[in-house]
Design an enzyme around this catalytic site. Structure first.
Site, mmCIF file in Angstrom:
data_model
loop_
_atom_site.group_PDB
_atom_site.id
_atom_site.type_symbol
_atom_site.label_atom_id
_atom_site.label_comp_id
_atom_site.label_asym_id
_atom_site.label_seq_id
_atom_site.Cartn_x
_atom_site.Cartn_y
_atom_site.Cartn_z
ATOM 1 N N GLU A 353 -11.205 1.701 -7.651
ATOM 2 C CA GLU A 353 -12.154 2.891 -7.377
ATOM 3 C C GLU A 353 -13.340 2.789 -8.641
ATOM 4 O O GLU A 353 -14.704 3.728 -8.499
ATOM 5 C CB GLU A 353 -10.979 3.735 -8.711
ATOM 6 C CG GLU A 353 -10.870 5.574 -8.389
ATOM 7 C CD GLU A 353 -9.492 6.334 -8.867
ATOM 8 O OE1 GLU A 353 -9.361 6.664 -8.741
ATOM 9 O OE2 GLU A 353 -9.728 5.975 -10.369
ATOM 10 N N HIS A 384 5.454 -16.267 2.226
ATOM 11 C CA HIS A 384 6.454 -15.602 3.495
ATOM 12 C C HIS A 384 6.184 -14.029 4.385
ATOM 13 O O HIS A 384 7.100 -14.235 4.680
ATOM 14 C CB HIS A 384 7.848 -15.650 2.646
ATOM 15 C CG HIS A 384 8.261 -16.561 2.040
ATOM 16 N ND1 HIS A 384 8.868 -18.154 2.876
ATOM 17 C CD2 HIS A 384 8.348 -17.327 0.552
ATOM 18 C CE1 HIS A 384 9.442 -19.071 2.233
ATOM 19 N NE2 HIS A 384 8.520 -18.911 1.100
ATOM 20 N N LYS A 512 -8.925 15.603 -2.682
ATOM 21 C CA LYS A 512 -8.550 16.757 -3.324
ATOM 22 C C LYS A 512 -8.875 18.297 -3.177
ATOM 23 O O LYS A 512 -8.243 18.983 -2.855
ATOM 24 C CB LYS A 512 -9.116 16.622 -4.938
ATOM 25 C CG LYS A 512 -7.915 15.310 -5.414
ATOM 26 C CD LYS A 512 -8.475 15.764 -7.148
ATOM 27 C CE LYS A 512 -8.500 14.065 -7.973
ATOM 28 N NZ LYS A 512 -8.282 14.034 -8.969
#
Ligand code: F6P
Length: 555
Positions: A353, A384, A512
């Site tokens: 950000e 793994h 938004k």
């Protein structure tokens, strides 16, 4: 100063890159037995070993010269002195003031902010201690057993990461829950097992307008009211942390339970502010002070160490080296400490950000790459899962490895096994395995020449995969505070070199804005037409399906 990549230093670095790009770290280590000593730094109990990077002394000299040319020293002082270096929002960037322990004033617009910072911290500690010592009582005069922090982004990830990291320092009969997702599953699953009489909510939102947080906060309030019968007990069960005190009060939260944050604290840098309330409730005031102390000491190191001895500056320069010269698109953060399992997610917001920007401080689109894609996972689990790609994939993924010399509850058998993996992986990534070595191994296993020929290419490890390793004594509050700050300042230095503003986040606005428009379109089942065909198609499919799923009561 000329634009970054036109500067003569950048060109020097580019030429140098062409000289060293095919060098192998294996040879570098063979040729210089002092490499570890030359390329490692210390801050208190934190050892930072960056010798397993594709750099020579000359590389580092050029990179430090670049930092010098970008006026890093002046920028550091500008930040600590409260200059409005967040230029697009005309704000100071002063999360450092929140952990300032030197007692000296810090001025914003001529006003010393330290008294307000200290006062707010005192209030946070007072409430936290009241809850911890069971003096704070809910509506049936019972002590609080569960605290629910409702927030997202910086109002969530920092506290979540720290409370997880400092689990051994936490009270065991007080549970801290975090709700961030507006998906009803998150709050439902959390509240399902809680008793409203012993549950305390923290509504954490700098803006107090973030949709996800406000929807969850309203649901929590309604849950509380449904159980109590009215809103008369809210002051015993709700608090807020926000720079929008007015909105928090309007939500119905008692003024005494509203904690202030300031516009000079960025959300993703806010865990040092009153946003820390769940942390202080979990670990207590002394441990929180230690966290602040560790942070402060890392600030001091950043401010006073020479560039060459400066860990955040060195971390930043290594990142620039891979990002801009080797064209690495990513970086991995791999903690070998289970308690750091939220550290990569926390850093993802902090880094991406902050430095995921394509416009420079003067408003021009940059002609070089900026912040990397940061990802990570607990090292052992990652071995793994995705280490295959790190070892033999076609991409260069520089990685940071973090590991404790010992654990709070150290069980030697476990810890040695853990640490053997830390050392083995960094060695394997650096050295790799040559064709001759792989051949000799297969031969020793008794394979015939045809079988060896078929298998051999798959058994070769190119190596030369960079890692930087942080070894620290144990994950104490102070060490954690320092580690977080090293990364915060690394991000800052990179932002300065890339000439971008690391402290705004305009890129999250568009989604938004659109979501708030689309929210109204979802109020009815009429087909939507105003978007592109994909978005219309998705919205309309959703509307049709929800009718089918729930009948006409779909709204
Ligand atoms: O949407 C991004 C963001 O603004 C982050 O920067 C911030 O940490 C998060 O949302 C939450 O914001 P607030 O604390 O204002 O609810």
């Amino acid at each position: 100063m000329p634009k970054l990549i036109q500067s003569s230093l950048w060109k020097t670095l580019d030429a140098h890159f062409n000289e060293v790009k095919h060098s192998h770290m294996r040879d570098m280590f063979d040729q210089d037995s002092q490499r570890f000593d030359k390329f490692s730094l210390k801050l208190n109990d934190i050892l930072f070993d960056y010798s397993k990077n594709i750099v020579t002394e000359k590389t580092m000299d050029h990179l430090y010269a670049l930092a010098e040319e970008c006026d890093i020293r002046q920028w550091i002082e500008k930040m600590f002195d409260g200059e409005a270096i967040n230029n697009t929002e005309n704000r100071a960037v002063l999360h450092t003031a929140l952990r300032n322990r030197d007692g000296l004033p810090v001025l914003v617009d001529g006003e010393d902010i330290m008294p307000a910072v200290c006062e707010e911290l005192k209030r946070v500690k007072k409430l936290a201690e009241a809850i911890r010592t069971r003096l704070w009582r809910g509506y049936y005069d019972q002590p609080i057993t569960d605290v629910v922090n409702i927030g997202i982004g910086g109002s969530h990830l920092g506290p979540l990461m720290v409370t997880e990291a400092l689990t051994p320092y936490s009270l065991h009969d007080l549970n801290i829950h975090y709700v961030s997702n507006v998906d009803e599953n998150h709050i439902n699953d959390t509240l399902e097992h809680l008793n409203p009489a012993t549950t305390f909510f923290i509504i954490a939102s700098k803006s107090f307008t973030t949709q996800d947080t406000m929807v969850n906060a309203e649901t929590a309030r309604q849950w509380h009211i449904n159980k109590v019968g009215d809103d008369s007990q809210i002051d015993k069960h709700f608090s807020a942390v926000s720079s929008n005190v007015k909105a928090a009060k309007e939500f119905g939260i008692d003024e005494n339970n509203v904690f202030q944050m300031w516009d000079w604290v960025g959300g993703r840098y806010s865990l040092w502010s009153a946003i820390s309330l769940p942390i202080v409730i979990a670990i207590g005031t002394e441990n929180f002070d230690e966290l602040l102390q560790g942070a402060y000491e890392a600030d001091q190191h950043f401010r006073s160490a020479s560039l060459e001895e400066n860990i955040p500056v060195t971390m930043a320069l290594l990142g620039i080296w891979y990002n801009n010269f080797f064209d690495a698109q990513t970086m991995a953060v791999l903690p070998y400490d289970q308690h750091l399992n939220k550290f990569p997610a926390y850093l993802q917001q902090a880094d991406m950000e902050s430095n995921g920007k394509c416009v420079d401080r003067q408003g021009s689109v940059v002609d070089y790459t900026t912040g990397p894609v940061l990802f990570g996972e607990i090292g052992i689990a990652a071995q793994h899962a995705f280490f295959q790609l790190l070892h033999q994939g076609t991409k260069l993924v520089p990685a940071d490895i973090l590991a404790p010399v010992s654990n709070f509850h150290c069980i030697a058998r476990h810890h040695r096994a853990l640490m053997s993996n830390v050392f083995a992986q960094t060695e394997a990534l650096m050295k790799g395995k040559t064709e001759q070595e792989a051949y000799a191994e297969l031969k020793a296993e008794g394979l015939d020449e045809d079988a060896i020929k078929a298998l051999l290419p798959n058994k070769i490890f190119p190596g030369n995969r960079p890692t930087s390793t942080f070894l620290f004594n144990s994950l104490s509050p102070a060490t954690l505070g320092s580690l977080i700050v090293l990364y915060e300042h690394k991000i800052f230095v990179q932002g300065i070199i890339w000439n971008i503003n690391s402290f705004d986040q305009w890129g999250v606005e568009l989604g938004k804005q659109l979501a708030s428009g689309i929210l109204h379109e979802l109020d009815d089942n009429a087909p939507t037409k105003q978007h592109d065909s994909s978005t219309n198609g998705l919205i309309n499919y959703y509307k049709e399906q929800r009718i089918k799923n729930k009948g006409e009561n779909s709204l």
